[in-house]
Design a protein around this motif. Structure first.
Motif, PDB file in Angstrom:
ATOM      1  N   ARG A 140      43.486  28.101  49.121  1.00 46.31           N
ATOM      2  CA  ARG A 140      42.187  28.703  49.430  1.00 46.31           C
ATOM      3  C   ARG A 140      41.106  27.640  49.589  1.00 46.31           C
ATOM      4  O   ARG A 140      41.066  26.655  48.850  1.00 46.31           O
ATOM      5  CB  ARG A 140      41.758  29.667  48.301  1.00 46.31           C
ATOM      6  CG  ARG A 140      42.514  30.974  48.230  1.00 46.31           C
ATOM      7  CD  ARG A 140      42.104  31.936  49.319  1.00 46.31           C
ATOM      8  NE  ARG A 140      40.662  32.078  49.447  1.00 46.31           N
ATOM      9  CZ  ARG A 140      39.913  32.896  48.707  1.00 46.31           C
ATOM     10  NH1 ARG A 140      40.459  33.627  47.755  1.00 46.31           N
ATOM     11  NH2 ARG A 140      38.611  32.967  48.923  1.00 46.31           N
ATOM     12  N   SER A 181      37.243  35.296  44.558  1.00 48.40           N
ATOM     13  CA  SER A 181      36.414  34.089  44.537  1.00 48.40           C
ATOM     14  C   SER A 181      35.506  34.030  43.316  1.00 48.40           C
ATOM     15  O   SER A 181      35.088  32.960  42.902  1.00 48.40           O
ATOM     16  CB  SER A 181      35.523  34.050  45.776  1.00 48.40           C
ATOM     17  OG  SER A 181      36.303  33.996  46.931  1.00 48.40           O
ATOM     18  N   LEU A 240      29.355  30.027  42.929  1.00 52.67           N
ATOM     19  CA  LEU A 240      30.059  30.136  44.212  1.00 52.67           C
ATOM     20  C   LEU A 240      29.724  28.949  45.105  1.00 52.67           C
ATOM     21  O   LEU A 240      30.593  28.386  45.777  1.00 52.67           O
ATOM     22  CB  LEU A 240      29.658  31.433  44.917  1.00 52.67           C
ATOM     23  CG  LEU A 240      30.277  32.717  44.362  1.00 52.67           C
ATOM     24  CD1 LEU A 240      29.558  33.943  44.907  1.00 52.67           C
ATOM     25  CD2 LEU A 240      31.767  32.784  44.701  1.00 52.67           C
ATOM     26  N   GLU A 297      37.098  40.182  46.728  1.00 51.36           N
ATOM     27  CA  GLU A 297      36.785  38.813  46.330  1.00 51.36           C
ATOM     28  C   GLU A 297      36.114  38.716  44.963  1.00 51.36           C
ATOM     29  O   GLU A 297      35.846  37.620  44.483  1.00 51.36           O
ATOM     30  CB  GLU A 297      35.881  38.149  47.385  1.00 51.36           C
ATOM     31  CG  GLU A 297      36.592  37.924  48.713  1.00 51.36           C
ATOM     32  CD  GLU A 297      35.681  37.307  49.757  1.00 51.36           C
ATOM     33  OE1 GLU A 297      34.463  37.631  49.756  1.00 51.36           O
ATOM     34  OE2 GLU A 297      36.181  36.525  50.576  1.00 51.36           O
ATOM     35  N   GLY A 335      31.662  26.087  44.167  1.00 49.58           N
ATOM     36  CA  GLY A 335      33.089  26.188  44.436  1.00 49.58           C
ATOM     37  C   GLY A 335      33.475  26.041  45.892  1.00 49.58           C
ATOM     38  O   GLY A 335      34.665  25.966  46.207  1.00 49.58           O
ATOM     39  N   ARG A 336      32.469  25.976  46.801  1.00 54.72           N
ATOM     40  CA  ARG A 336      32.813  25.876  48.229  1.00 54.72           C
ATOM     41  C   ARG A 336      33.227  24.449  48.529  1.00 54.72           C
ATOM     42  O   ARG A 336      32.471  23.519  48.297  1.00 54.72           O
ATOM     43  CB  ARG A 336      31.621  26.241  49.111  1.00 54.72           C
ATOM     44  CG  ARG A 336      31.429  27.721  49.171  1.00 54.72           C
ATOM     45  CD  ARG A 336      30.566  28.186  50.315  1.00 54.72           C
ATOM     46  NE  ARG A 336      30.282  29.598  50.061  1.00 54.72           N
ATOM     47  CZ  ARG A 336      29.134  30.055  49.586  1.00 54.72           C
ATOM     48  NH1 ARG A 336      28.123  29.247  49.382  1.00 54.72           N
ATOM     49  NH2 ARG A 336      28.978  31.334  49.334  1.00 54.72           N
ATOM     50  N   LEU A 357      29.842  38.796  49.159  1.00 55.40           N
ATOM     51  CA  LEU A 357      31.280  38.812  48.889  1.00 55.40           C
ATOM     52  C   LEU A 357      31.874  40.112  49.407  1.00 55.40           C
ATOM     53  O   LEU A 357      31.172  41.120  49.544  1.00 55.40           O
ATOM     54  CB  LEU A 357      31.540  38.726  47.385  1.00 55.40           C
ATOM     55  CG  LEU A 357      31.274  37.390  46.700  1.00 55.40           C
ATOM     56  CD1 LEU A 357      31.229  37.574  45.190  1.00 55.40           C
ATOM     57  CD2 LEU A 357      32.340  36.363  47.069  1.00 55.40           C
ATOM     58  N   GLN A 415      37.850  28.328  49.208  1.00 57.31           N
ATOM     59  CA  GLN A 415      36.878  28.588  48.139  1.00 57.31           C
ATOM     60  C   GLN A 415      37.586  28.500  46.803  1.00 57.31           C
ATOM     61  O   GLN A 415      38.511  29.251  46.526  1.00 57.31           O
ATOM     62  CB  GLN A 415      36.294  29.998  48.312  1.00 57.31           C
ATOM     63  CG  GLN A 415      35.433  30.485  47.162  1.00 57.31           C
ATOM     64  CD  GLN A 415      34.007  29.979  47.213  1.00 57.31           C
ATOM     65  OE1 GLN A 415      33.409  29.917  48.287  1.00 57.31           O
ATOM     66  NE2 GLN A 415      33.457  29.620  46.071  1.00 57.31           N
ATOM     67  N   GLU A 416      37.154  27.538  45.953  1.00 59.29           N
ATOM     68  CA  GLU A 416      37.728  27.483  44.614  1.00 59.29           C
ATOM     69  C   GLU A 416      37.128  28.614  43.785  1.00 59.29           C
ATOM     70  O   GLU A 416      35.959  28.952  43.969  1.00 59.29           O
ATOM     71  CB  GLU A 416      37.419  26.122  43.976  1.00 59.29           C
ATOM     72  CG  GLU A 416      38.189  24.979  44.617  1.00 59.29           C
ATOM     73  CD  GLU A 416      37.935  23.657  43.921  1.00 59.29           C
ATOM     74  OE1 GLU A 416      38.244  22.615  44.530  1.00 59.29           O
ATOM     75  OE2 GLU A 416      37.431  23.655  42.791  1.00 59.29           O
ATOM     76  N   PRO A 417      37.926  29.148  42.846  1.00 56.94           N
ATOM     77  CA  PRO A 417      37.400  30.304  42.101  1.00 56.94           C
ATOM     78  C   PRO A 417      36.219  29.905  41.214  1.00 56.94           C
ATOM     79  O   PRO A 417      36.182  28.782  40.690  1.00 56.94           O
ATOM     80  CB  PRO A 417      38.595  30.764  41.261  1.00 56.94           C
ATOM     81  CG  PRO A 417      39.456  29.566  41.115  1.00 56.94           C
ATOM     82  CD  PRO A 417      39.276  28.765  42.364  1.00 56.94           C
ATOM     83  N   HIS A 455      45.094  30.497  43.664  1.00 58.63           N
ATOM     84  CA  HIS A 455      44.300  29.789  44.673  1.00 58.63           C
ATOM     85  C   HIS A 455      45.020  28.543  45.169  1.00 58.63           C
ATOM     86  O   HIS A 455      45.013  28.250  46.384  1.00 58.63           O
ATOM     87  CB  HIS A 455      42.930  29.422  44.084  1.00 58.63           C
ATOM     88  CG  HIS A 455      41.931  30.527  44.197  1.00 58.63           C
ATOM     89  ND1 HIS A 455      40.798  30.424  44.967  1.00 58.63           N
ATOM     90  CD2 HIS A 455      41.918  31.765  43.667  1.00 58.63           C
ATOM     91  CE1 HIS A 455      40.113  31.558  44.893  1.00 58.63           C
ATOM     92  NE2 HIS A 455      40.771  32.384  44.113  1.00 58.63           N
ATOM     93  N   LYS A 466      42.738  36.190  46.399  1.00 60.72           N
ATOM     94  CA  LYS A 466      41.547  36.535  47.187  1.00 60.72           C
ATOM     95  C   LYS A 466      40.273  36.572  46.350  1.00 60.72           C
ATOM     96  O   LYS A 466      39.181  36.701  46.890  1.00 60.72           O
ATOM     97  CB  LYS A 466      41.743  37.899  47.851  1.00 60.72           C
ATOM     98  CG  LYS A 466      42.805  37.879  48.933  1.00 60.72           C
ATOM     99  CD  LYS A 466      42.915  39.206  49.656  1.00 60.72           C
ATOM    100  CE  LYS A 466      43.945  39.071  50.770  1.00 60.72           C
ATOM    101  NZ  LYS A 466      44.327  40.374  51.312  1.00 60.72           N
TER     102      LYS A 466
END
Lengths: 336, 185
Positions: free
Chosen positions: A261, A199, A330, A229, A333-334, A225, A263-265, A256, A197
């Motif tokens: 997931r 991110s 972030l 996360e 990473g989306r 967030l 969203q990649e971390p 992930h 979870k």
């Protein structure tokens, strides 16, 4: 910091005049004579004065092929943020030559446990170690002074015999997540964190820890967030990435992948040193990339690459700096 | 001011001074080198000459020796014995180093940067990562626990007290050096 120690140990606490070359040289001589010196440099910038002697000491084990390993612990005081004294009293650059272990702790508990490990490495192992002490943390009590949260206050971790449980090694990191304490966050064991979870991971050290924790809380308050996360990692060992950090980043990416997931971390390396070559996390990124554990989406942010003027905090790492880096990482990473 | 400073040696052992200095300049600098001349001096002259007629360019060094002898701290023959013993130790160390096996891999070179890490002992039946932060922090908030909760600086003082008393992993011989550390730094 040495208040009362000279009176208690008159033969063991020695004053030197403000001549850093002589001081560092004398410390090395003490070590070669079989003593276990702890050498205090009152302000980080002053180590520049002893630069040649310092570098010779760091290279000695290599130069002598291991024949000379007397061991020395350097305490580099007066590091990073402050409004007193400008460049000479708020130095925030770290050049780490091979042969030197450097740590920067963010709180008293880690300092005590970490320093026991340093004393083992210098006193038994003969290594050259340096602890970098952030001025602002020495007397800090609260994460949020207005809340009187007592975040930085703790009871002294008395040693219960000589065992690994008393020490914080170079490979250890400490994780922080939000909680319902007054400071709204606290240390958490890794097995209590659901990495699938998470991110955003913010990695920092020293003064960077409270700045990162406040940033974490700000991101949650703004709704960027959720609490589960985001993770802040205090990584005090600065010579190279600690093994626990490498393991964490590996497990984060694996978690992930396993959970598919969207969203990649993302990782932000929040360094209190000036951006540029004397910024430890700049070399961390290189090492982590070489070992294949650096996530695809990362940012590194540090202090402003200039000198620190008197009476201002303008040039030091801020919550805004970390938040901007986090937002960018972030965004990157989306998945589209 | 810098023009007449005596030049003791080149930039490095690989430095060929003959590439940029004349032989005359090289020999002249060597003759003004107290250390080089000292070795030759002690190797070539007898004690009576040493004590009665020191050559001018060894003046300072021999003056210090005379002071030490006149104060009763050491004798001339002891100085010569010490000098010869030190020279022999240096030669022996040089020979030993020159005959050591050479390091030929990058990995071995990196390994030689520092002494190996020393691991702390693990008590029987004890897990390695046991430290509970909440045990030391939250007790402050609840008022539990015997010890007062303190700031980092106080912990550091207590830690170095532990070290100076011999109770740390560094053992018995810890000393603390610094500028004005006797009154608290």
């Amino acid at each position: 910091m040495t208040d009362g120690l000279a009176a208690k140990y008159p033969l063991r606490v020695h004053d030197f005049p403000p001549d850093e070359t002589a001081l560092v040289g004398a410390a090395w001589g003490y070590a070669q004579a079989g003593l276990r010196p702890v050498l205090e440099i009152p302000y980080a910038k002053y180590l520049d004065c002893a630069s040649d002697m310092f570098h010779e000491i760091c290279a000695t084990h290599w130069l002598t092929n291991g024949r000379e390993a007397p061991g020395l612990l350097i305490r580099l005081q007066g590091f990073d943020k402050g409004t007193f004294g400008g460049n000479f009293h708020t130095h925030n650059s770290l050049h780490i030559p091979p042969g030197l272990d450097v740590v920067c702790y963010s709180n008293g508990l880690d300092y005590v446990r970490g320093a026991r490990h340093l004393l083992r490495q210098t006193g038994q192992g003969g290594r050259v170690c340096m602890s970098v002490d952030c001025t602002e943390l020495l007397n800090r009590r609260h994460l949020y002074p207005e809340l009187q949260d007592g975040f930085f206050l703790s009871q002294f971790p008395t040693a219960q015999g000589d065992s690994v449980a008393q020490e914080m090694t170079f490979e250890d990191v400490v994780l922080y997540q939000p909680n319902d304490s007054k400071a709204r966050c606290g240390a958490i064991a890794k097995d209590k964190v659901d990495l699938s979870k998470v991110s955003l991971v913010i990695v920092s050290y020293g003064n960077g820890l409270p700045t990162s924790l406040i940033t974490m809380n700000n991101l949650i308050e703004k709704g960027t967030l959720k609490a589960e996360e985001v993770l802040v990692v205090d990584s005090p060992y600065l010579t190279r990435p600690p093994k626990e950090l490498e393991v964490l980043l590996t497990e984060l990416q694996q978690a992930h992948q396993d959970h598919g997931r969207k969203q990649e971390p993302a990782v932000v390396f929040a360094d209190i040193c000036k951006e540029g070559p004397a910024m430890p996390f700049a070399s961390f990124v290189v090492s982590l990339q070489k070992s294949g554990v650096l996530p695809a989406h990362w940012r590194a942010v540090g202090g402003t690459p200039t000198y620190n003027p008197l009476g201002q905090l303008l040039t030091f790492l801020s919550t805004d700096d970390i938040e901007q880096a986090a937002t960018a990482a972030l965004q990157s990473g989306r998945k589209k | 001011m810098f023009k007449n400073l005596s030049r003791r040696f080149g930039h490095a052992s690989t430095d060929r001074q003959s590439a940029y200095l004349s032989q005359n300049d090289i020999e002249s600098a060597a003759s003004r080198n107290d250390l080089h001349g000292t070795y030759s001096f002690f190797s070539s002259v007898s004690l009576p000459i040493l004590t009665s007629n020191p050559k001018p360019f060894f003046h300072r060094f021999v003056e210090f020796c005379k002071l030490a002898v006149e104060s009763g701290a050491i004798s001339w023959s002891e100085i010569l014995t010490e000098f010869e013993a030190t020279a022999a130790t240096v030669e022996k160390a040089f020979d030993a180093a020159a005959n050591e096996p050479k390091i030929t891999s990058r990995e071995d070179l990196v390994q030689s940067n520092s002494a190996p890490i020393v691991s702390a002992p693990v008590a029987a039946g004890q897990a390695q990562k046991l430290f509970d932060y909440s045990n030391h922090r939250e007790q402050h908030a609840s008022g539990k626990g015997k010890a007062a909760a303190e700031v980092m600086r106080k912990h550091m003082t207590a830690l170095f007290d532990e070290a100076l008393s011999g109770r740390s992993p560094a053992g018995e011989h810890v000393v603390y050096l610094g500028e004005d550390v006797r009154h608290g730094g």
